[in-house]
Design a protein around this motif. Sequence first.
Motif, PDB file in Angstrom:
ATOM      1  N   CYS A 280       0.968  -1.207  -0.141  1.00  0.00           N
ATOM      2  CA  CYS A 280       0.052  -0.104   0.098  1.00  0.00           C
ATOM      3  C   CYS A 280       0.703   1.045  -0.005  1.00  0.00           C
ATOM      4  CB  CYS A 280      -0.921   0.136   1.163  1.00  0.00           C
ATOM      5  SG  CYS A 280      -0.036   0.053   2.991  1.00  0.00           S
ATOM      6  N   GLU A 281       0.123   2.387  -0.029  1.00  0.00           N
ATOM      7  CA  GLU A 281       1.181   3.678   0.031  1.00  0.00           C
ATOM      8  C   GLU A 281       0.321   4.755   0.978  1.00  0.00           C
ATOM      9  OE1 GLU A 281       0.727   5.232  -4.344  1.00  0.00           O
ATOM     10  OE2 GLU A 281       2.314   3.777  -4.842  1.00  0.00           O
ATOM     11  N   LEU A 282       1.348   5.325   1.364  1.00  0.00           N
ATOM     12  CA  LEU A 282       0.900   6.453   2.391  1.00  0.00           C
ATOM     13  C   LEU A 282       1.381   7.759   1.748  1.00  0.00           C
ATOM     14  CD1 LEU A 282       2.583   5.177   5.659  1.00  0.00           C
ATOM     15  CD2 LEU A 282       0.197   5.236   5.015  1.00  0.00           C
ATOM     16  N   ASP A 297      11.186  -1.584  18.420  1.00  0.00           N
ATOM     17  CA  ASP A 297       9.914  -2.431  18.842  1.00  0.00           C
ATOM     18  C   ASP A 297       8.868  -2.486  18.195  1.00  0.00           C
ATOM     19  OD1 ASP A 297       8.980   0.210  18.831  1.00  0.00           O
ATOM     20  OD2 ASP A 297       8.922   0.618  20.954  1.00  0.00           O
ATOM     21  N   ARG A 298       9.119  -2.026  16.838  1.00  0.00           N
ATOM     22  CA  ARG A 298       7.741  -2.095  15.687  1.00  0.00           C
ATOM     23  C   ARG A 298       6.583  -1.182  16.198  1.00  0.00           C
ATOM     24  NH1 ARG A 298       6.481  -7.192  15.971  1.00  0.00           N
ATOM     25  NH2 ARG A 298       5.323  -7.174  13.839  1.00  0.00           N
ATOM     26  N   LYS A 299       6.695  -0.486  17.065  1.00  0.00           N
ATOM     27  CA  LYS A 299       5.453   0.105  17.172  1.00  0.00           C
ATOM     28  C   LYS A 299       5.289   1.568  16.405  1.00  0.00           C
ATOM     29  CE  LYS A 299       4.855  -0.494  22.197  1.00  0.00           C
ATOM     30  NZ  LYS A 299       5.176  -0.092  23.448  1.00  0.00           N
ATOM     31  N   ILE A 300       6.410   2.303  15.998  1.00  0.00           N
ATOM     32  CA  ILE A 300       6.221   3.080  14.939  1.00  0.00           C
ATOM     33  C   ILE A 300       7.079   3.145  13.760  1.00  0.00           C
ATOM     34  CG2 ILE A 300       5.456   4.977  16.568  1.00  0.00           C
ATOM     35  CD1 ILE A 300       8.387   5.942  16.960  1.00  0.00           C
ATOM     36  N   LEU A 301       6.674   3.819  12.755  1.00  0.00           N
ATOM     37  CA  LEU A 301       7.234   4.089  11.554  1.00  0.00           C
ATOM     38  C   LEU A 301       7.635   5.678  11.778  1.00  0.00           C
ATOM     39  CD1 LEU A 301       8.343   3.418   8.536  1.00  0.00           C
ATOM     40  CD2 LEU A 301       5.786   4.004   7.960  1.00  0.00           C
ATOM     41  N   VAL A 302       8.866   5.881  11.158  1.00  0.00           N
ATOM     42  CA  VAL A 302       9.272   7.278  11.284  1.00  0.00           C
ATOM     43  C   VAL A 302       9.829   7.716   9.990  1.00  0.00           C
ATOM     44  CG1 VAL A 302      10.663   9.250  12.674  1.00  0.00           C
ATOM     45  CG2 VAL A 302      10.246   7.143  13.766  1.00  0.00           C
ATOM     46  N   CYS A 303       9.375   8.920   9.551  1.00  0.00           N
ATOM     47  CA  CYS A 303       9.638   9.235   8.410  1.00  0.00           C
ATOM     48  C   CYS A 303      10.177  10.764   8.249  1.00  0.00           C
ATOM     49  CB  CYS A 303       8.318   9.150   7.227  1.00  0.00           C
ATOM     50  SG  CYS A 303       8.556  10.440   5.854  1.00  0.00           S
ATOM     51  N   ILE A 312       5.455  10.652  12.199  1.00  0.00           N
ATOM     52  CA  ILE A 312       5.397   9.668  13.145  1.00  0.00           C
ATOM     53  C   ILE A 312       4.134   8.759  12.767  1.00  0.00           C
ATOM     54  CG2 ILE A 312       5.557   8.289  15.332  1.00  0.00           C
ATOM     55  CD1 ILE A 312       7.723  10.738  16.056  1.00  0.00           C
ATOM     56  N   TYR A 313       4.212   7.503  12.355  1.00  0.00           N
ATOM     57  CA  TYR A 313       3.165   6.776  12.028  1.00  0.00           C
ATOM     58  C   TYR A 313       3.242   5.405  13.065  1.00  0.00           C
ATOM     59  CZ  TYR A 313       3.258   9.213   7.664  1.00  0.00           C
ATOM     60  OH  TYR A 313       3.410  10.010   6.618  1.00  0.00           O
ATOM     61  N   SER A 314       1.914   4.938  13.380  1.00  0.00           N
ATOM     62  CA  SER A 314       1.929   3.722  13.986  1.00  0.00           C
ATOM     63  C   SER A 314       2.045   2.731  12.887  1.00  0.00           C
ATOM     64  CB  SER A 314       0.382   3.664  14.607  1.00  0.00           C
ATOM     65  OG  SER A 314      -0.086   2.401  14.500  1.00  0.00           O
ATOM     66  N   TRP A 315       2.994   1.906  13.112  1.00  0.00           N
ATOM     67  CA  TRP A 315       3.495   0.979  12.469  1.00  0.00           C
ATOM     68  C   TRP A 315       2.407  -0.089  12.152  1.00  0.00           C
ATOM     69  CZ3 TRP A 315       5.512  -0.038   8.356  1.00  0.00           C
ATOM     70  CH2 TRP A 315       6.090  -1.394   7.689  1.00  0.00           C
ATOM     71  N   LYS A 316       1.551  -0.344  13.175  1.00  0.00           N
ATOM     72  CA  LYS A 316       0.333  -1.152  12.891  1.00  0.00           C
ATOM     73  C   LYS A 316      -0.464  -0.978  12.044  1.00  0.00           C
ATOM     74  CE  LYS A 316      -0.228  -4.346  16.953  1.00  0.00           C
ATOM     75  NZ  LYS A 316      -0.740  -4.084  18.256  1.00  0.00           N
ATOM     76  N   THR A 317      -1.136   0.238  12.352  1.00  0.00           N
ATOM     77  CA  THR A 317      -2.154   0.907  11.785  1.00  0.00           C
ATOM     78  C   THR A 317      -2.056   1.661  10.497  1.00  0.00           C
ATOM     79  OG1 THR A 317      -2.455   2.941  12.915  1.00  0.00           O
ATOM     80  CG2 THR A 317      -3.541   0.741  13.587  1.00  0.00           C
ATOM     81  N   LEU A 318      -0.532   2.495  10.482  1.00  0.00           N
ATOM     82  CA  LEU A 318      -0.103   3.275   9.585  1.00  0.00           C
ATOM     83  C   LEU A 318      -0.959   4.523   9.733  1.00  0.00           C
ATOM     84  CD1 LEU A 318       0.492   1.021   6.300  1.00  0.00           C
ATOM     85  CD2 LEU A 318       2.074   1.837   8.172  1.00  0.00           C
ATOM     86  N   ARG A 319      -1.391   4.910  10.772  1.00  0.00           N
ATOM     87  CA  ARG A 319      -2.036   6.155  10.945  1.00  0.00           C
ATOM     88  C   ARG A 319      -0.738   7.022  11.534  1.00  0.00           C
ATOM     89  NH1 ARG A 319      -4.872   8.678  15.155  1.00  0.00           N
ATOM     90  NH2 ARG A 319      -3.899   7.075  16.724  1.00  0.00           N
TER      91      ARG A 319
END
Lengths: 365, 814
Positions: A280-282, A297-303, A312-319
């Motif tokens: 998918c795409e963000l 810890d796989r909680k967040i995705l940082v860009c 900062i995105y939630s890695w689980k929900t990509l929110r």
Amino acid sequence: MAVLPPDPLFRFKSDYGHLHTLCFMEPECDAEDKDEIDSKLQKLSVIDGAVAEQPKKTLLLAAGENGMVYFFDLESNRLIYKQGMGVSIQAVHTYQEAVIIQEKQGLVSIFKRSSDLTYEKTTTLPCASGFCKTLRSNHKLIIPQENAAVDIYDLKTHSQLQRLQIQSSHGCKDIPTCLHDAINPQQLGQLMCLEVGMLFTRTSQLHQDYEELIFAGFETGDVFLWNLTSGVLVAHAKFNECIISITYDSIAGKGVVGGAGGVLQVFGVERSTMTMKPLCELTLTNEGCQVVRVRKDRKILVCGGFDGRTRIYSWKTLRLLAALTENHACVTDIQFSEQVVPQWGSQIMAVSGADGIITIWNLYK
Amino acid sequence: MKCAKIDDTSDFDDVVLLSQVSDILIDFLPGIAARLVVIAVDDQKCGHRIVTGCVKAWARFVSLLLRNYDPVEEPPKLEELLVANHEISNKKSNEIHDEKLALCADLLMGLTAHEHATVRHQLAMSSKLLIDTVFLTLPATSSKIIEILIVLNQDTEHKETAEIASAALADVTNKLIEDTFRTRTFVDNLHQLFHRHLTHLPNVFNGLNTRDQLTDVSLLTGYLQLFAQSSQLKSVLFNSTNLYKLIGCLLYVAEVDKSDVSGLEEHKLHDWKDVPDCATPWKRLKCNNIRIQEQLESAAHHLAQSMIADIVLDYLLDVYHHDVERKAEATLLMNEILSVARLDKAKDVMDAYLDPHNWQLTLSVGNGTSLKDVQINIIQLCLQLEGIGKIALAYKEEFQLFLLRVLYAVLERAGSAHPLLQSAGLVCTANISMACGYTSVTDLINRNADYFAYNVTNKLRRRAENASVLSVLTVVMRHSNMEVLPSIADIIEGVLLQSCDKFQDENAAAYLQVFAAFIKSLHAWLNVCVVIAPVITKREQEEKQEVVRRLQWEELNKPVDLSDDIMEGTADDEIVMEEELNDDNNQPEEFVKPPPPKHIQLLVKILERSLHFLPAKNTNCKIFVLEILTSGVEVLKDYEDELLPIVHKVWSPLVNRFRDFDSPLVVNLSFILLSTLGRLSKDFIRMRTVKEVLPSINQLLIEQSKESYLKDRGSAYRYTQAYKMQMSILTGSARLAYDLELDEKIDIILPGIEEYLCSKQPVPLQEAAMNFYRHLHHFDPDYGTTIIRNLNERRKHDDWNRNLNILLSITQVH
């Protein structure tokens, strides 16, 4: 924005110039190291040296366009040392007491600490020129080379362990099965980024073993995946052009590709068949992403974006959880500390920018 | 005494004889001992000699009969035990005696408060004797005696007594350390007494007898000291009942008086005291006795030195967090404990203190907060500040690591408008500065400006939640020097950048406040003072010019010099226009001037930015901007190249302010700014003033004169902004005319000013208008006379007569 972004733990702000890279220098090497005993032995030998007297602190290293490597003490949060180590430093790593830098014109240099607390260059390794940052994974240093090749060096011996290549259609007889079309390495453009991952292979009920994976992203949007353990090119996928950064979560088997475009592309690696495909795409508010990272810890995705925002995105929900606005120019690097930093009582994140501002954070634990 | 061989001449070393005597007299013991004690404590009125004698006799008697004649008491063997029946009975009888004598000792306790020093002295001597001799045989009595000694140890009036007592106690301590086995009964007794004492203490503090209270607290402290020195404290306080009781007692004694604290704010800054002031006006105990407070503090100190400090602190922290009633007391005790030694727990305590829940307390009445709450909060914060200062002093240089978090918080309080908080904050800052080895508070701030800047930048962004950030910035700017400028400049630049944001409107006032504070401190750092040159009258000017012209003429007549155009026309408008053009283009000429210092550059930026807020709808903003500009241009006066462009830029927004007739304050401040600009840039703004401002002022004066007409006697008009504005314009116009060399062009506002010659106007306004004419006349008598004569001819109304006549009389003097 309705809610103001959180405050950083601290902000290092001075005339540091355009920063490219950050690195945590932590008192101990990663514990999950395969050759733990070995490294401990090494450490003993280090302790014999002059360094041993001081209690070891967590330092943050930063380097950039002006060739200086800045050492920040994370206890007092002050700059404690700086040394010119090259020109336009793209990446800086630490290995035990050594500092490894990579310059933009190519060449990786390893500096050892000498008795008078300065660093001396001891070894240089060849490297392709360009923006692709070298990568350290335990004792291995992964160095981009010309012609779409990637070299693996052993940091203990400074010797080359392996060379990964994309066999061109006319160079080699057997085209890897993952490549549906023959690809000419000359047409891939520059190698832009590298990432390591792990492929877990269960050997018994109790024991889990893993094989190392290496991702390489090219200007054209091609990403190649090698199995480092076997040295075989295992997968390939095509993403948007101008890839700048890749991150991969070995446990979920998912990763993100960021580039100059307006989207982040999430991809998955199917571990049974070893195929890689976009999921998918963000969409980004402002185009351009310099760096993507999934925290351990796989909680967040940082860009880190060209616009100076750290999203900062939630890695689980990509929110999208927050956009940090501390930098006013492109975010250049994001790093997470492996260990708890005593002063802050937590693992922390550091963000550097082209405006010479470094911020440290403790977020979403 | 004689027959008991205990008079002063007896030989106490003859153990055999003494032993025989004791065997004979043992049966008389109860009667004699009891009688003696009764005599001793019977009545304070009887002579001190009798009491002294009794005490002496009692002690010697007891010691004689029950002393331990067999010092080397080996553990008895089994067969011996079987045989030595009578010895056991002996022991038993000892126990019975012990019980009885303990009661006597209880009574003697009362003598510790005896008025006469000799009695207390004898009591100490006798107690020492008993401790030396019957320590092991009479454990219960001994422990009572110890209590007596502990109390006597605190005797401040008679030093010798205290010394004897303290020597005896040291002895006991040694005995306890050396011989744990044989002193066990004694120790048990002591523990029991301690426990009983703890139970008893709150009752005493419920009463009103200060003397008893002091005695009891001293006793408590003495116990702790004894236990601490004989390393028993741990075993005593590991018993949780004891621990809780003890802390409960201490908290009870430490009850802080939280009333009688002013909740009012005082907007006045005190100077730093680099020598920390030890006065702690916020720390007033309910019992209101300095000695009790001292005892309490030393009790806390004993706890700090022991191994159980951590447990005690944990318990106190628990109280701090969960027991609102005793929070201040817990804080006080923790502070004392932490002031003695560098304890790791200090970190936790400080974390608790700095937690927003405990640090950002409501300090103003209203919104469900009563005055009492505010008082409690103030005291609480003061105590916390004091604690942080004490922790700093205990940590010394190590405290440097906490500065990132602590410094800002403390400065925030040092900038508080509450006098108590402010002084607590200042003392704390001084303590930190001393602890970390800085030479002064200024040094502390200068060298940690980065930490400070970080906090300020963060807080500024959320100003709504951190209203105090500006006061902190102001404090720092007031109390630092130019050295801190780089980091302050950084903050200001940050603010400048932020203020360009589209959200600026909400925060405009905050930003402007920072700018105002910055300019204010620039004034202080650069020693800027307003210079008002004395008025030189027209005639003097002409005379001067005459001299110049003559010199010039002479110079011209010299054949070579061609530089005549320099002197041509001093204030031609065209030159002004040219200058403007130059400034606008800002083209570097052949000679490139060095850029002005950083702070001037920054100031220019600030002024330019502030200007954007001048046409704002928000009156507050306008007021701020006008104030900023007025004080800002004052700093720029020596930098003409920066000043004139600013003046130029200020102009058009400023002119429109004179049309805000509904806000007299804005007009007033605008007029003040105009006067300042006039004073600093002189004829640079002459033409524009004549064309654009004077007509407005004239109209304003005329309109306002209708408002103020007949509004003096008994009206509140003099307190209105409109009145102040009129006053300001009337008083300032003459000077403005002089600074701008307006000469005859002042005509434009004359119709406005003459309205105030009417005797129905408020008197001070009349006076100000009169002064205007006087100044005019003083500067240029000819012109002044013309105007006044002119007025006289047009004499509008009879109300003008009185003032006009005075004015006419001036003209006639000349």
